[in-house]
Design an enzyme around this catalytic site. Structure first.
Site, short mmCIF file in Angstrom:
data_model
loop_
_atom_site.label_atom_id
_atom_site.label_comp_id
_atom_site.label_asym_id
_atom_site.label_seq_id
_atom_site.Cartn_x
_atom_site.Cartn_y
_atom_site.Cartn_z
N HIS A 40 10.05 -85.50 -67.18
CA HIS A 40 10.42 -86.56 -68.24
C HIS A 40 10.17 -86.98 -68.78
O HIS A 40 8.34 -86.92 -69.22
CB HIS A 40 10.43 -87.76 -66.73
CG HIS A 40 11.38 -88.12 -66.24
ND1 HIS A 40 12.17 -87.15 -65.32
CD2 HIS A 40 11.50 -89.23 -64.61
CE1 HIS A 40 13.60 -87.51 -64.44
NE2 HIS A 40 12.01 -88.30 -63.83
N VAL B 270 11.03 -83.27 -53.41
CA VAL B 270 10.03 -83.94 -53.31
C VAL B 270 8.63 -83.33 -52.32
O VAL B 270 7.85 -83.02 -52.84
CB VAL B 270 10.21 -85.26 -53.51
CG1 VAL B 270 8.63 -86.12 -53.34
CG2 VAL B 270 10.63 -86.17 -54.70
N CYS C 84 10.24 -92.48 -60.93
CA CYS C 84 9.27 -91.40 -61.85
C CYS C 84 9.46 -92.19 -62.82
O CYS C 84 8.24 -91.72 -63.54
CB CYS C 84 10.04 -89.99 -61.46
SG CYS C 84 11.91 -90.36 -61.42
#
Ligand SMILES: NC(=O)c1ccc[n+]([C@@H]2O[C@H](COP(=O)([O-])OP(=O)(O)OC[C@H]3O[C@@H](n4cnc5c(N)ncnc54)[C@H](OP(=O)(O)O)[C@@H]3O)[C@@H](O)[C@H]2O)c1
Length: 340
Positions: free
Chosen positions: A243, A14, A130
């Site tokens: 995702h 990140v 997330c």
């Protein structure tokens, strides 16, 4: 005049994306520092065309720094975020530590940018999980039009959501399955992740759900609307980045799939890719390195009165973490910490 920015956890997945995104978006930076643990002192990380040498977080003095983007685990955040905040530096945190604290705003700029103003109580702003971030970007414009009653979401979450060791585990385990003697036993995950799916993310709760599933419920209520009922099943899949979510939504009012498609097309942060033909939808490999939350497979759910199904994909290291944090910093700069 720009800002003095600290990126905390700059060697992680990140943190590196935060540096990339600050440079890409030409965030007004006067001075920038990359911080990580002592083991990474001197490690070089890229910031635009330049490289930064990491410094030891433990030895760093935040006095005089404007904003610290934190991307380290909750335990280390608990130790260092209050120190930065007390020194007058606004912390934008990616861990789950402060997300449910009533004195800390939990922000997705496309959804509740104005909540940033509440940072003054602790000098801290939280970034959501997330899976929640991309989902609320998709839900908000539909909620504004037809009031969401209930959401059923199943996630297909990439291994980069568990940090850099998880990426190595998927890579090495996949290779190891083809090379006798190089098999890699599960370590980050409780079961084999290569060529498999694992219906378990974070710890189990008393009611049988997992903490990741609980986070999606609690964060959606805090960011969007406490009256929304949500049930989630979170699954880890052997994808490196990106995702995906299958989302079923029940509304108070009728919402035609065509109108939903038009609303989503016009909404900030969203790209609709929805052709009803082979390949006319988005998959995680196509979202890597992108800013958008992609929506595909928008269709009526004919089993309930006011229902829609959709497919939602985004880069978890970007919208799910680093991009959202930089967007929060932009909102904070524009609304509260004006310079120049
Ligand atoms: N990945 C995602 O999709 C995602 C999404 C939302 C939120 N988050 C959250 O963001 C945070 C970072 O995730 P990540 O995926 O980037 O993890 P990661 O790749 O494992 O990187 C962790 C970073 O934290 C640093 N760090 C760890 N312990 C430290 C300590 N005691 N002092 C100073 N630095 C320390 C590491 O530095 P060293 O290299 O020196 O060890 C590294 O820079 C986590 O809280 C995670 O839950 C991640």
């Amino acid at each position: 005049m720009g800002y003095k920015i600290a990126v905390v956890g700059a060697t992680g997945n990140v943190g590196r994306e935060m540096l990339n995104i600050l440079a890409e978006r030409e965030f007004p930076v006067d001075e920038i520092v990359a911080l990580a643990s002592r083991r990474s002192m001197g490690t070089e990380v890229s910031f635009g065309d330049t490289t930064l040498k990491c410094k030891d977080l433990d030895q760093f003095d935040f006095t005089g720094w404007d904003i610290a983007l934190f991307a380290i685990g909750s335990d280390a955040t608990k130790q260092y975020a209050p120190i930065a905040a007390k020194a007058g530096c606004v912390v934008i945190d990616n861990s789950s530590l402060y997300r449910y604290d009533p004195d800390v705003p939990l922000v997705v700029p496309e959804v509740n940018a104005e909540a940033v103003d509440g940072y003054t109580k602790k000098n801290i702003i939280a970034n959501p999980n997330c899976s929640t971030a991309q989902m609320v970007v998709a839900l908000k414009p539909l909620h504004d039009r037809a009031r969401i009653k209930r959401v059923v979401v199943s996630t297909y979450q990439s291994v980069s959501g568990s940090g850099k060791e998880a990426i190595d585990e998927l890579w090495n385990q996949t290779k190891g399955l083809y090379v006798p003697g190089q098999e890699v036993a599960p370590s980050v995950y409780p079961k084999q992740i290569a060529f498999n799916v694992i219906p378990h993310i974070d710890v189990f709760m008393e009611d049988g759900s997992t903490k990741e599933e609980w986070k999606m419920v609690a964060e959606t209520k805090k960011i969007m609307d406490p009256s929304i009922k949500l049930t989630a099943t979170c699954v880890r899949v052997p994808v490196f980045v990106g995702h995906s979510e299958s989302i079923n939504i029940e509304f108070e009012d009728f919402l035609d799939e065509e109108e939903a498609r038009d609303i989503l097309r016009e909404s900030p942060g969203i790209l609709v890719i929805d052709k009803r033909e082979p390949g006319g939808y988005i998959t995680p490999v196509e979202c890597v390195g992108e800013y958008a939350t992609y929506i595909s497979r928008i269709r009526q759910d004919s089993t309930i009165e006011n229902g829609l199904n959709l497919w939602c994909v985004s880069d978890n290291l970007r919208k799910g973490a680093a991009l959202n944090a930089v967007q929060i910093a932009e909102v904070l700069g524009n609304r509260c910490l004006k310079k120049g």
